[in-house]
Design a protein around this motif. Structure first.
Motif, short mmCIF file in Angstrom:
data_model
loop_
_atom_site.label_atom_id
_atom_site.label_comp_id
_atom_site.label_asym_id
_atom_site.label_seq_id
_atom_site.Cartn_x
_atom_site.Cartn_y
_atom_site.Cartn_z
N ALA A 1 0.83 -1.21 0.00
CA ALA A 1 0.00 0.00 0.00
C ALA A 1 0.87 1.26 0.00
CB ALA A 1 -0.92 -0.01 1.21
N VAL A 2 1.93 1.27 0.80
CA VAL A 2 2.79 2.47 0.87
C VAL A 2 3.49 2.69 -0.47
CG1 VAL A 2 4.77 3.51 2.00
CG2 VAL A 2 3.12 2.25 3.36
N LEU A 3 4.04 1.62 -1.05
CA LEU A 3 4.76 1.78 -2.31
C LEU A 3 3.80 2.14 -3.45
CD1 LEU A 3 7.29 -1.18 -2.01
CD2 LEU A 3 7.68 1.25 -1.58
N TYR A 4 2.59 1.57 -3.44
CA TYR A 4 1.59 1.93 -4.45
C TYR A 4 1.20 3.40 -4.31
CZ TYR A 4 -2.96 2.52 -6.64
OH TYR A 4 -4.01 3.01 -7.39
N ALA A 5 1.00 3.86 -3.07
CA ALA A 5 0.63 5.26 -2.84
C ALA A 5 1.72 6.20 -3.33
CB ALA A 5 0.33 5.50 -1.37
N CYS A 6 2.99 5.80 -3.17
CA CYS A 6 4.10 6.63 -3.68
C CYS A 6 3.98 6.79 -5.19
CB CYS A 6 5.44 6.00 -3.31
SG CYS A 6 5.85 6.10 -1.56
N TYR A 7 3.58 5.72 -5.87
CA TYR A 7 3.41 5.77 -7.32
C TYR A 7 2.14 6.54 -7.70
CZ TYR A 7 2.07 4.22 -11.99
OH TYR A 7 1.66 4.18 -13.29
N ARG A 8 1.06 6.31 -6.91
CA ARG A 8 -0.25 6.87 -7.26
C ARG A 8 -0.34 8.37 -6.95
NH1 ARG A 8 -4.08 9.11 -8.50
NH2 ARG A 8 -6.28 8.50 -8.55
N PHE A 9 0.12 8.77 -5.79
CA PHE A 9 -0.07 10.16 -5.36
C PHE A 9 1.16 11.04 -5.59
CE2 PHE A 9 -3.07 7.83 -2.46
CZ PHE A 9 -4.23 8.29 -3.06
N ARG A 10 2.34 10.43 -5.75
CA ARG A 10 3.58 11.16 -6.00
C ARG A 10 3.78 12.32 -5.00
NH1 ARG A 10 5.33 9.85 -11.29
NH2 ARG A 10 4.54 7.73 -11.65
N PRO A 11 3.86 12.03 -3.71
CA PRO A 11 4.10 13.12 -2.75
C PRO A 11 5.45 13.77 -3.02
CG PRO A 11 4.47 11.00 -1.70
CD PRO A 11 3.91 10.70 -3.06
#
Length: 699
Positions: free
Chosen positions: A60-70
């Motif tokens: 979930a954390v790695l996907y969110a890094c890709y999805r949301f690009r903080p």
């Protein structure tokens, strides 16, 4: 277009719900894990059910890094890789316990568990630096206070007992490493939690993850010490919940806001924090009483040290709180600049220092042009954004030692310490240019062009007291407004101020003469351009003022020439020319009787001298002519060429530029011509305004 919008809306709604769907699904899996334990399900099922939670959190954390690009990405990547290592540790641990049956301690899983701590701490430190780029001393003190309490309790009830156990060295080292790593993570987590900044949903979920891990790890070590730990007890629920909180934090859209910088400083602790800090500070004395009641005196020195540290931290926190309140009292809430009261008090102090040491001092007062129309068009929120942005631009355009304050609604005041004679005008011009350099965003997709007018006054040239300086700067600001805004003006000398009535009469006389000759302004335009040109050439503030005032009054001597001569449409006679050529000397004599205008009078006398020596009345040449007079000559020529007069039709600006270039080095000073044309090229001269109907020539 509607279909695309609907699809975008559905995507946004789905993204917003994803974190809660993940959290709910994880809780279902966790419930399945405990059911598998209760009904003695096959070991592989228990391992899979447990490991899927920590593994899903890492994904979930790695996907969110890709999805949301903080931005920046690194803090969340560190947390994600830490969770990957943690998932590997979970899998290794439960395979060993449930499938292999190896209960040895420490094991490979402990290496993984301990390895994930540095990555978590690094990620949290980066988030802290992003959220509070400057110093956040209050949060640091609060976190340190709680960390001291946690460290004391950890030593008394975890570390010291662990160090005294008769177990193999590796087991003892691992048992000590866990609470020490937890303490490090806890201290950094406290700094993050207690620090200032926004607290979106993702931030709260991340805090829940950190607190859950610290709680579970502490209980785990205590159970290891007492020999009561077994895999599958209630601690697993706390660990699993912490993993789910981390995954949900990453999947929530607000994860991009967790690293946002704090917009405003911390106003002070709220009642909840005060109560919590007081309770934490009382833990050490309470622990001392408990140990005394137990007749346990071995750890009294440790508790005493903790009490001393807590006392010092409490005193430091109170000192910071007092300093914060003082800072708030002198800080404008909206812009973060100093208040008017602070500026006035500081001006009193600096003025006394300037008198004592002879160092220069200057005051600038700036006002936002047409601010009411901005408020009317975009509302007060839009006006507030404009003020905040202008405050930021002004602050960036000043030197470190300068003082800037919000002086009124849309007025700003600047105190320039140690400014040399020409610096106030240079700095004022830089501030004006900085503010107008780009539009100010007032809302979604909306921006507005904003300009300021600035008035300057210098000690002791424009006043020797605080009231005189501020009044001079304020009048200069008013003059800048009257001259068309988006410009600077210089305060009148104190000597000139005392003769203000006479000066006002002379200015009126000059305006009347301008009305005889044309329906366009002349003297006021020459005054503006002469001031700008003097600044462009790097003249000091006194010379800038002389050039500007002489520009307005250079033709005042023409009031003594009969009006009929000026309005003639036929060629002038020799007698007419003799009268006209006397106007510089007449103007000189008129100004000489006014106190404080001797230098300005000389500029008026020489403004018709030519650079090649063929001018009048004295036939001066080159450097013999005052530089201010050479400036007025160029500005006078430009205004005359653009205006419609009884004896000539106006030129275009291109034609007028050609004339200046042609006369460069003969009639006009080449250096002044170059500076003036640069102002024209960069669009800083403006146009020649028409006179109001009441001021235009009659008949």
């Amino acid at each position: 277009m509607t279909r695309i919008t609907d699809e975008g809306t559905r995507t946004a709604v789905w993204t917003g719900r994803l974190a809660w769907i993940y959290l709910a699904s994880g809780l279902v899996v966790m419930a399945g894990y405990y059911l598998a334990l209760a009904f003695d399900a096959p070991p592989l099922a228990r391992v899979l059910l447990y490991s899927v939670v920590s593994t899903s959190s890492a994904i979930a954390v790695l996907y969110a890094c890709y999805r949301f690009r903080p931005k920046p990405l690194l803090p969340w990547l560190l947390l994600g890789f830490a969770e990957v290592i943690y998932a590997a540790a979970d899998t290794s641990f439960y395979v060993s316990h449930y499938i292999v049956g190896d209960l040895g301690y420490p094991a490979l899983a402990d290496v993984f568990y301990l390895s994930h701590y540095p990555l978590v701490v690094a990620g949290l430190v980066l988030l802290i630096r992003l959220r509070t780029p400057g110093r956040d001393l209050p949060a640091l003190l609060d976190a340190t206070l709680v960390a001291v309490v946690a460290g004391m309790l950890s030593w008394l009830y975890v570390l010291a007992p662990t160090a005294q156990t008769q177990v193999p060295t590796l087991a003892k080292a691992a048992s000590l490493a866990y609470p020490m790593m937890d303490l490090a993570m806890f201290a950094v987590a406290l700094r993050l939690i207690l620090g200032s900044g926004r607290r979106p949903t993702a931030f709260l979920l991340l805090c829940a993850n950190l607190l859950a891990f610290f709680t579970a790890d502490t209980i785990y070590v205590l159970q290891q010490l007492s020999g009561t730990y077994v895999a599958g007890n209630f601690i697993d629920a706390i660990w699993l919940t912490g993993n789910l909180a981390l995954g949900a934090a990453a999947l929530h859209p607000t994860m991009r806001q967790v690293g946002d910088a704090t917009p405003v400083g911390d106003p002070g602790p709220g009642p909840v924090r005060i109560v919590a800090l007081c309770a934490a500070a009382l833990v050490a004395p309470a622990t001392l009483l408990v140990e005394y009641a137990r007749d346990a005196y071995d750890d009294i020195p440790v508790i005493a040290v903790a009490c001393g540290l807590l006392f010092l931290l409490t005193i430091a926190r109170l000192a910071v709180l007092v300093a914060q309140q003082r800072q708030l009292a002198i800080t404008d809430v909206l812009t973060g600049l100093r208040t008017r009261r602070y500026f006035e008090n500081r001006l009193t102090t600096e003025l006394a220092h300037a008198r004592r040491t002879g160092t220069p001092l200057a005051v600038l007062i700036a006002d936002v042009d047409h601010f009411k129309s901005i408020n009317d068009a975009y509302g007060h929120p839009g006006g507030d954004r404009v003020l905040v942005e202008i405050a930021t631009r002004l602050r960036h355009g000043l030197r470190h030692e300068d003082v800037i304050s919000r002086y009124g609604g849309e007025e700003f005041a600047v105190l320039l310490r140690g400014a040399t004679a020409d610096e106030p005008v240079r700095i004022a011009e830089r501030l004006r240019h900085t503010v107008s350099s780009s539009p100010v965003v007032v809302g979604d997709g909306m921006a507005v062009e904003v300009t300021i007018s600035v008035g300057t006054a210098t000690f002791p040239l424009h006043g020797s007291t605080q009231d005189e300086l501020v009044t001079a700067a304020d009048r200069a600001l008013y003059a800048a407004k009257c001259k068309g805004r988006n410009r600077i003006d210089i305060g009148p000398c104190s000597a000139t101020e005392s003769a203000g009535g006479t000066l006002a009469y002379l200015e009126h006389a000059a305006d009347v003469v301008d009305g005889w000759l044309s329906d366009h302004e002349h003297g006021r335009a020459v005054s503006r351009w002469a001031g700008l040109t003097a600044v462009e050439l790097g003249l000091d503030s006194a010379a800038v003022r002389h050039a500007s005032l002489a520009g307005h009054l250079h033709d005042v001597g023409k009031i003594l020439v009969p009006k009929e001569i000026w309005t003639k449409t036929t060629p002038l006679s020799d007698a007419d020319w003799q009268l006209i050529r006397r106007h510089p000397e007449d103007g000189y004599r008129m100004l000489c009787v006014v106190p404080g205008l001797a230098d300005t009078a000389v500029v008026v006398l020489q403004h018709h001298e030519r650079f090649d020596g063929n001018g009048y009345p004295a036939g001066l040449a080159g450097e013999q002519i005052r530089r201010e007079a050479r400036i007025v000559a160029v500005c006078d020529a430009w205004a005359a060429m653009l205006a419609c007069r009884p004896y000539q039709m106006p030129m275009t600006e291109d034609q007028a530029r050609g004339e200046l270039v042609r006369c460069r080095g003969s009639q006009l000073d080449p250096e002044v011509v170059d500076a003036f044309l640069h102002l024209h090229t960069t669009g800083r001269l403006g146009t020649l305004a028409r006179l109001p109907m009441t001021a235009r020539p009659i008949g």
